[in-house]
Each structure stands twice: as structure tokens, then as C-alpha cells.
Design a protein around this motif. Structure first.
Motif, PDB file in Angstrom:
ATOM      1  N   THR A  29       3.993   1.595  11.461  1.00 37.78           N
ATOM      2  CA  THR A  29       5.023   2.557  11.036  1.00 37.78           C
ATOM      3  C   THR A  29       6.211   2.531  12.001  1.00 37.78           C
ATOM      4  OG1 THR A  29       4.121   4.424  12.304  1.00 37.78           O
ATOM      5  CG2 THR A  29       3.228   4.068  10.084  1.00 37.78           C
ATOM      6  N   CYS A  64      -2.249  -1.983  -1.714  1.00 35.84           N
ATOM      7  CA  CYS A  64      -0.963  -1.794  -1.039  1.00 35.84           C
ATOM      8  C   CYS A  64       0.094  -2.703  -1.693  1.00 35.84           C
ATOM      9  CB  CYS A  64      -1.112  -2.133   0.440  1.00 35.84           C
ATOM     10  SG  CYS A  64      -2.454  -1.239   1.261  1.00 35.84           S
ATOM     11  N   SER A  77       0.511   2.372   1.654  1.00 37.34           N
ATOM     12  CA  SER A  77       1.679   1.627   2.150  1.00 37.34           C
ATOM     13  C   SER A  77       1.372   0.593   3.250  1.00 37.34           C
ATOM     14  CB  SER A  77       2.758   2.593   2.620  1.00 37.34           C
ATOM     15  OG  SER A  77       2.401   3.202   3.824  1.00 37.34           O
ATOM     16  N   PRO A 125       4.314   0.430   6.518  1.00 35.51           N
ATOM     17  CA  PRO A 125       5.543   0.707   5.760  1.00 35.51           C
ATOM     18  C   PRO A 125       6.841   0.277   6.443  1.00 35.51           C
ATOM     19  CG  PRO A 125       4.529   2.750   6.529  1.00 35.51           C
ATOM     20  CD  PRO A 125       3.540   1.664   6.756  1.00 35.51           C
ATOM     21  N   TYR A 151       7.610   3.347   2.132  1.00 32.19           N
ATOM     22  CA  TYR A 151       6.519   4.311   2.352  1.00 32.19           C
ATOM     23  C   TYR A 151       5.840   4.585   1.001  1.00 32.19           C
ATOM     24  CZ  TYR A 151       8.099   4.647   7.131  1.00 32.19           C
ATOM     25  OH  TYR A 151       8.401   4.327   8.426  1.00 32.19           O
ATOM     26  N   ASN A 167       6.329   2.662  -2.818  1.00 34.23           N
ATOM     27  CA  ASN A 167       5.268   1.864  -3.454  1.00 34.23           C
ATOM     28  C   ASN A 167       5.092   2.267  -4.912  1.00 34.23           C
ATOM     29  OD1 ASN A 167       3.446  -0.115  -1.723  1.00 34.23           O
ATOM     30  ND2 ASN A 167       4.285   1.451  -0.357  1.00 34.23           N
TER      31      ASN A 167
END
Ligand code: HPA
Ligand code: ZN
Length: 339
Positions: free
Chosen positions: A26, A248, A280, A283, A289, A293
Motif C-alpha cells: 500500500t 484480485c 486489491s 493497491p 484500491y 477493482n
């Protein structure tokens, strides 16, 4: 409103869970540079733009090389707290109500950052998100599969004083060449400690690796699982065991697991009766994020309102949150979709 707009506003408004998220994935470039400066760490890239330009991957390993470099700026408890809190603030604004987060302790221990520093920073942010917004969470310690089972055992020993903060164990990093059976014994030890277990399988690795995740690791769920679709008997077995797939979409596109979002197999998974969820992964590296998606699926596949509802429902039902919390969130999901 046209259908895409209607579905997009539903996707944004619905209560969501995130069940497949690597906290080290992240790291937004701005924050990475700020922490590099704060900690006097030299990054290989000179500017944010130069770093962003490197986010072109042809496979998982390309990405992992950058991912391990990125995490090198995390040194102190406050760094882990700030990283985690930035992610939680972001997804709170997207109506995510529950998160299940992986962290990679070996990626930090190897740089001299102790376990307590890592877990306390992450845990304090999770605790603050619960007290501020009622967002609930679970924490999953992941073993790096390119390292040995012995190293995973050593990590488990180091983690033992902190097991009250850990809900589950995962298996991530370079998949091909590192099958789940390499970790049979350490996962048995984890299960004996009462921990839930999950493993990345079938992202790049063959269906055989997914079988091993089921039969040697004895997973409670499967992370990714895309390549399970190549084996009919495996699909039947996953359904029989009622295992969730943490899928994902943007990650799959960025890492070339799928060539085109139009061809993403998530709708097929639902049609087959598999419990697919939307997540995610990393992301900051993969272009979006949770809401991004869902929006990608809405814009590029022919996803229906019923499928959107099913995905969100799976996310709640298949999470590791308490039953009473599940019931409350399912009720608000129902009222949004049935309104
Ligand atoms: N796959 C495997 N390992 C990972 C990933 C992933 O998508 N992200 C972070 N570690
Ligand atoms: Zn992952």
C-alpha cells in the motif's frame, strides 16, 4: 442513469471487506519518499515520477523486486503505523468495513527491524481504526516462500509472544518453484496453535500447487486461485470444502495473470459456484484500491447487479469476522440492494 453508472454507485456505496491485502503493497510513492527522507534511506529512484515509471510488470517477480525495495524505508514503529493508517483512511472513505491484512515479517527482520516494532505499529493503527470508525480487522502473518521452511519456523518462534495479535498465517512471494508442500510442517505447527491458514496458490503456479495448498497446508481459504479453473476435479473439491477464493482483478491485469480485464475469470468462478471475492492485493502498485477493482469489473466485464451483490456478500460471509458482525453487515448490504 445507465447501467454502468448505477452499478458503479452501488459498488461504491456497498459495505465491503478486503480479504487479500499486503500492507507493504500500500506504499504510495509520495509516502515512500517522505519516509525515505525521514529515515535517511537512499532509494534507487530519484523522483516520484521515476519510481512510478518503473511500475510496469510482466510477471510476479518483476513486481516483487520493486516491492522489496520499497519496504526498505520502513524502520520504526511509527513508519508501520503511518503506512497502515494511510491505507485504512483510504479504504474507510470507500466504505470498507472490515480488513484482513497480510504482513511479511521476514522482509523486515532481514533488515534488522524487530518483530515487535512491525507488529505494534500495524496493530495500533488497526486498533485506532476500530475505535474511530468501527472498522474491524484480522492480521495475517505471511511466510516468504522463496525462503526455507526453517526460516519460516524461526519466524514462528519469534512471533510466539505476539500470537494474541495474529489471527492467521499466509504464504506469499515467488510462487513458481516454491510449492506449498515445501511448508507442510510449519503450517501444521501453525494449525496446532489454533491459527487459521491461507496460501497464495494458482496465481502463476499450476493447479497442482492449489491441490497441495488444500492437502498439505490444509488451507482455510485460497489467495488468488485463478489456475484452479484448469482442473475440473479441483473445482469440485474447492466447492466441496466451501473454500473462498480471494481474487484480485487489477493485480491479475498488472502482473499479466490475465491479458485483458474483459477476460477476467471472476464471473466464471461465480457461475461455477465458487465463493469468489474482490480484493486489491497491492493497491499502490497495481493501480487501484477496492472501489477501483469493482469499477474495472463493471466497466470491462458484463458483470450484473446480482453478481455484484454476490461478490460483496461473499466478502462478508467468507471473512473471519464474528458472526454477529457478519449478520449486521449482511443486513445493510441487503437493504442497499433491495431498496
Ligand atoms: N503474490 C505473491 N506474493 C505477494 C504478492 C502477490 O500478489 N503481493 C505481495 N506479495
Ligand atoms: Zn497477494
Amino acid at each position: 442513469m445507465n447501467n454502468t453508472k448505477t452499478l458503479t454507485s452501488l459498488a461504491k456505496a456497498m459495505p465491503k471487506t478486503e480479504l487479500h491485502l499486503h500492507i507493504e503493497g500500500t506504499f504510495e510513492p509520495d509516502q515512500m519518499f517522505a519516509l525515505a527522507q525521514r529515515n535517511n534511506v537512499q532509494l534507487k529512484y530519484k523522483t516520484v515520477d521515476e519510481l512510478k515509471a518503473a511500475y510496469q510488470f510482466t510477471n510476479l517477480q518483476d513486481f516483487l523486486d520493486l516491492y522489496y525495495q520499497g519496504m526498505s524505508v520502513l524502520l520504526k514503529e511509527a513508519d508501520f503505523y503511518d503506512l497502515t493508517m494511510a491505507y485504512l483512511e483510504k479504504v474507510h472513505s470507500e466504505n470498507v468495513i472490515h480488513v484482513e491484512i497480510f504482513f511479511d515479517p521476514q522482509g523486515h527482520l532481514s533488515r534488522g527491524v524487530d518483530f515487535e516494532t512491525q507488529i505494534h505499529g500495524i496493530h495500533k493503527a488497526l486498533r485506532d481504526a476500530e475505535s474511530k470508525w468501527g472498522m474491524t480487522s484480522r492480521l495475517i502473518m505471511s511466510f516468504l516462500r522463496h525462503l526455507s521452511e526453517e526460516s519460516a519456523f524461526e519466524t514462528l518462534e519469534i512471533a510466539k509472544p505476539f500470537l494474541h495479535l495474529i489471527d492467521g498465517i499466509g504464504l506469499d512471494s515467488s510462487e513458481v518453484g516454491h510449492p506449498p508442500e515445501k511448508f507442510t510442517n510449519v503450517f501444521k505447527a501453525c494449525r496446532d496453535l489454533g491459527l487459521k491458514v491461507t496460501a497464495h496458490a494458482g496465481e502463476e503456479g499450476p493447479p497442482e500447487y492449489v491441490w497441495q495448498a488444500l492437502d498439505t497446508i490444509k488451507v482455510d481459504r485460497i489467495d488468488h486461485g485463478n489456475r484452479a479453473l484448469e482442473d475440473e476435479n479441483l473445482i469440485t473439491e474447492i466447492k466441496k470444502r466451501e473454500l473462498t477464493l480471494t481474487v484480485c482483478p487489477l493485480s491479475n491485469l498488472k502482473l499479466c495473470v490475465v491479458d485483458d480485464m474483459q477476460d477476467h475469470p471472476i464471473r466464471k468462478m461465480l457461475t461455477l459456484g465458487l465463493k469468489a471475492t474482490v480484493n486489491s492485493d497491492d493497491p499502490a502498485y497495481f493501480g487501484g484500491y477496492m472501489n477501483d477493482n469493482y469499477v474495472a469489473l463493471i466497466e470491462k466485464t458484463q458483470i450484473t447487479k446480482e453478481e455484484l451483490f454476490q461478490l460483496a456478500k461473499n466478502g462478508i460471509e467468507c471473512s473471519w469476522m464474528d458472526d454477529s458482525a457478519k449478520q449486521a453487515h449482511l443486513k445493510s448490504l441487503d437493504s442497499l440492494f433491495l431498496a
